[in-house]
Design an enzyme around this catalytic site. Structure first.
Site, PDB file in Angstrom:
ATOM      1  N   GLU A 282       0.826  -1.204   0.000  1.00  0.00           N
ATOM      2  CA  GLU A 282       0.000   0.000   0.000  1.00  0.00           C
ATOM      3  C   GLU A 282       0.865   1.260   0.000  1.00  0.00           C
ATOM      4  O   GLU A 282       0.481   2.277  -0.555  1.00  0.00           O
ATOM      5  CB  GLU A 282      -0.936   0.030   1.216  1.00  0.00           C
ATOM      6  CG  GLU A 282      -2.000  -1.035   1.230  1.00  0.00           C
ATOM      7  CD  GLU A 282      -3.130  -0.781   0.260  1.00  0.00           C
ATOM      8  OE1 GLU A 282      -3.209   0.319  -0.332  1.00  0.00           O
ATOM      9  OE2 GLU A 282      -3.959  -1.699   0.091  1.00  0.00           O
TER      10      GLU A 282
ATOM     11  N   ASP B 213      -7.074   7.205  -5.362  1.00  0.00           N
ATOM     12  CA  ASP B 213      -6.477   5.932  -5.775  1.00  0.00           C
ATOM     13  C   ASP B 213      -6.812   5.631  -7.240  1.00  0.00           C
ATOM     14  O   ASP B 213      -7.543   6.395  -7.879  1.00  0.00           O
ATOM     15  CB  ASP B 213      -6.895   4.812  -4.813  1.00  0.00           C
ATOM     16  CG  ASP B 213      -8.296   4.274  -5.044  1.00  0.00           C
ATOM     17  OD1 ASP B 213      -9.019   4.776  -5.917  1.00  0.00           O
ATOM     18  OD2 ASP B 213      -8.680   3.331  -4.325  1.00  0.00           O
TER      19      ASP B 213
END
Length: 156
Positions: free
Chosen positions: A28, A37
């Site tokens: 991540e 994202d």
């Protein structure tokens, strides 16, 4: 041995949560500033999305606390949804996976169904199918799922 595998196995002393923390933080990454994202969701810290707004910031300590809480929830979901016995490495792989895709997706998955039916190899192989986000195959997910699959297969 890859660096990520060395770190994950080194974390084995701390058990599944330690291994999953290494996986999640590696794949991540950490952003102290909220960003969008690849599928358009506001995200912060180690992939956290709940209640995140662009412009929001967190401290490293806040990100670590958020990760611990959300990863703990993911592992609790794995423990609730998987009836099969699992070695710590498999549990860590599944905690990382559920942290990424969510408990609802895991609950309805073929991966979970195969695992609970005793088909460990088939279940672990399912991880390789979960590499798409927003209809696009993402290289980061391919690498993450490969690492999760390798851990999932330990003891299979």
């Amino acid at each position: 041995m890859t660096p990520i595998k060395q770190r994950v196995l080194g974390a084995a002393v701390a058990g599944s949560i330690g291994m999953a923390t290494v996986l999640v933080s590696h794949f991540e990454g950490r952003s102290l500033l909220a960003y969008i994202d690849p599928v358009g969701i506001p995200t912060i810290c180690y992939g956290s999305t709940a209640g995140v707004k662009l412009g929001q910031t967190k401290t490293p300590a806040e990100c670590d606390q958020l990760l611990a809480g959300e990863l703990g929830q993911a592992c609790a979901s794995v423990d609730r949804l998987v009836v099969a016995q699992m070695p710590p490495a498999r549990r860590a792989a599944l905690c990382s996976f559920v942290y990424n895709v969510g408990a609802t997706a895991f609950q309805g998955s073929t991966l979970r169904r195969k695992l609970n039916a005793g088909d460990v190899r088939g279940a672990c192989a399912e991880l390789s199918r979960w590499v798409y986000a927003g209809g696009q195959k993402l290289g980061g997910l391919v690498k993450r799922r490969a690492a999760e699959r390798e851990l999932c297969e330990v003891g299979a």
